[in-house]
Design an enzyme around this catalytic site. Structure first.
Site, PDB file in Angstrom:
ATOM      1  N   THR A 142      54.843  13.390-145.707  1.00 15.14           N
ATOM      2  CA  THR A 142      53.735  13.223-146.667  1.00 15.14           C
ATOM      3  C   THR A 142      53.680  11.812-147.252  1.00 15.14           C
ATOM      4  O   THR A 142      52.675  11.421-147.841  1.00 15.14           O
ATOM      5  CB  THR A 142      53.896  14.204-147.839  1.00 15.14           C
ATOM      6  OG1 THR A 142      55.096  13.837-148.558  1.00 15.14           O
ATOM      7  CG2 THR A 142      54.025  15.647-147.363  1.00 15.14           C
TER       8      THR A 142
ATOM      9  N   ASP B  83      63.584   0.267-142.122  1.00 10.75           N
ATOM     10  CA  ASP B  83      63.960   0.881-143.401  1.00 10.75           C
ATOM     11  C   ASP B  83      65.141   0.094-143.985  1.00 10.75           C
ATOM     12  O   ASP B  83      66.258   0.133-143.461  1.00 10.75           O
ATOM     13  CB  ASP B  83      64.348   2.351-143.155  1.00 10.75           C
ATOM     14  CG  ASP B  83      64.635   3.085-144.462  1.00 10.75           C
ATOM     15  OD1 ASP B  83      64.124   4.209-144.622  1.00 10.75           O
ATOM     16  OD2 ASP B  83      65.375   2.553-145.329  1.00 10.75           O
TER      17      ASP B  83
ATOM     18  N   ASP C 197      68.336   2.107-144.843  1.00 11.94           N
ATOM     19  CA  ASP C 197      69.129   2.479-143.661  1.00 11.94           C
ATOM     20  C   ASP C 197      69.808   1.259-143.053  1.00 11.94           C
ATOM     21  O   ASP C 197      70.970   1.325-142.654  1.00 11.94           O
ATOM     22  CB  ASP C 197      68.221   3.133-142.605  1.00 11.94           C
ATOM     23  CG  ASP C 197      67.971   4.603-142.904  1.00 11.94           C
ATOM     24  OD1 ASP C 197      68.849   5.233-143.544  1.00 11.94           O
ATOM     25  OD2 ASP C 197      66.921   5.121-142.506  1.00 11.94           O
TER      26      ASP C 197
ATOM     27  N   ARG D  75      61.384   8.858-150.192  1.00  7.68           N
ATOM     28  CA  ARG D  75      60.017   9.082-149.734  1.00  7.68           C
ATOM     29  C   ARG D  75      60.028  10.112-148.623  1.00  7.68           C
ATOM     30  O   ARG D  75      60.774   9.978-147.655  1.00  7.68           O
ATOM     31  CB  ARG D  75      59.464   7.743-149.229  1.00  7.68           C
ATOM     32  CG  ARG D  75      58.009   7.739-148.981  1.00  7.68           C
ATOM     33  CD  ARG D  75      57.555   6.356-148.588  1.00  7.68           C
ATOM     34  NE  ARG D  75      57.909   6.027-147.218  1.00  7.68           N
ATOM     35  CZ  ARG D  75      57.260   5.152-146.470  1.00  7.68           C
ATOM     36  NH1 ARG D  75      56.230   4.496-146.978  1.00  7.68           N
ATOM     37  NH2 ARG D  75      57.619   4.910-145.240  1.00  7.68           N
TER      38      ARG D  75
END
Ligand code: PRP
Length: 206
Positions: free
Chosen positions: A102, A193, A196, A98
């Site tokens: 944006t 995340d 991560d 992703r």
């Protein structure tokens, strides 16, 4: 929603920012068993004659062809339970990243077997805007999937709404429905995340 006190406890530990990558990954794997159990509950069976040492009778056998498709990277964290429950499933991979600005997803890898006639479990722990999951569902449909099930750990209302609008026939199995997305597209309260955190690639704060 998959509700179980142990699953809820696992997720709470994962949310804690102090939880290190190894423990985070272990918790994610543990949760995958709860999700796999729930998401396979309605698989169909057919009856076939089987001879026990004492008698021959009709017994239930699985009547479906299955596939598991984790969305890289974070989806790798919830494969274990699905491989355990569905050892004969074929496995495909989709890499989706992703864009941080944006929030649009981009597909960087697609390695899918033929999925015609199969029930496909698409795995991605985080359903935020829903863009990545939608891209993955489109891809497995493109490969012929008969039925698609989306499996997540945490879902945001925005992502659930998008998925239900675009794919009303794709059920979503999740552990928690969180409050909202922040202005960077992160689920709040969420866990950060997942990709991560499970890979130990979280950038230290600037
Ligand atoms: C995260 C997450 C989902 C996606 C959710 O992946 O693991 O795949 O974002 O966002 P969305 O619903 O708004 O599309 P990311 O792109 O960070 O990749 P990663 O799994 O490699 O960390």
């Amino acid at each position: 929603m998959v509700e179980h006190p142990i699953a809820r406890d696992c997720l709470t530990r994962m949310r804690d920012f102090r939880t290190a990558p190894r423990e985070f990954y272990n918790l994610l794997s543990q949760l995958s068993y709860f999700l796999a159990q729930a998401a396979t509950q309605d698989l169909t069976v057919k009856y076939q004659p089987v001879a026990t040492p004492l008698a021959t009778e009709d017994f239930p056998t699985l009547n479906e062809e299955l596939a598991i498709v984790p969305v890289l990277r974070a989806g790798l964290g919830i494969m274990e339970g699905f491989r355990f429950f569905c050892p004969e499933a074929v496995i495909g991979y989709i890499g989706v990243s992703r864009d941080e600005q944006t929030l649009k997803p981009a597909c960087y890898l697609k390695k899918l077997p033929k999925l015609a006639g199969r029930r496909v479990f698409v795995l991605d722990p985080m359903l935020a805007t829903g863009g990545s999951a939608a891209m993955a569902v489109d891809a497995v449909r493109g490969a012929g999937a008969a039925r698609v099930i989306l499996v997540t750990i945490i879902s945001a209302p925005e992502g659930v709404e998008l998925m239900q609008k675009r794919f009303p026939d794709v059920p979503i199995y999740t552990i928690a429905l969180d409050r909202c997305l922040d202005d960077k597209g992160f689920i709040v309260p969420g866990l950060g995340d997942a990709g991560d955190r499970m890979h130990g690639t979280v950038e230290p704060p600037a």
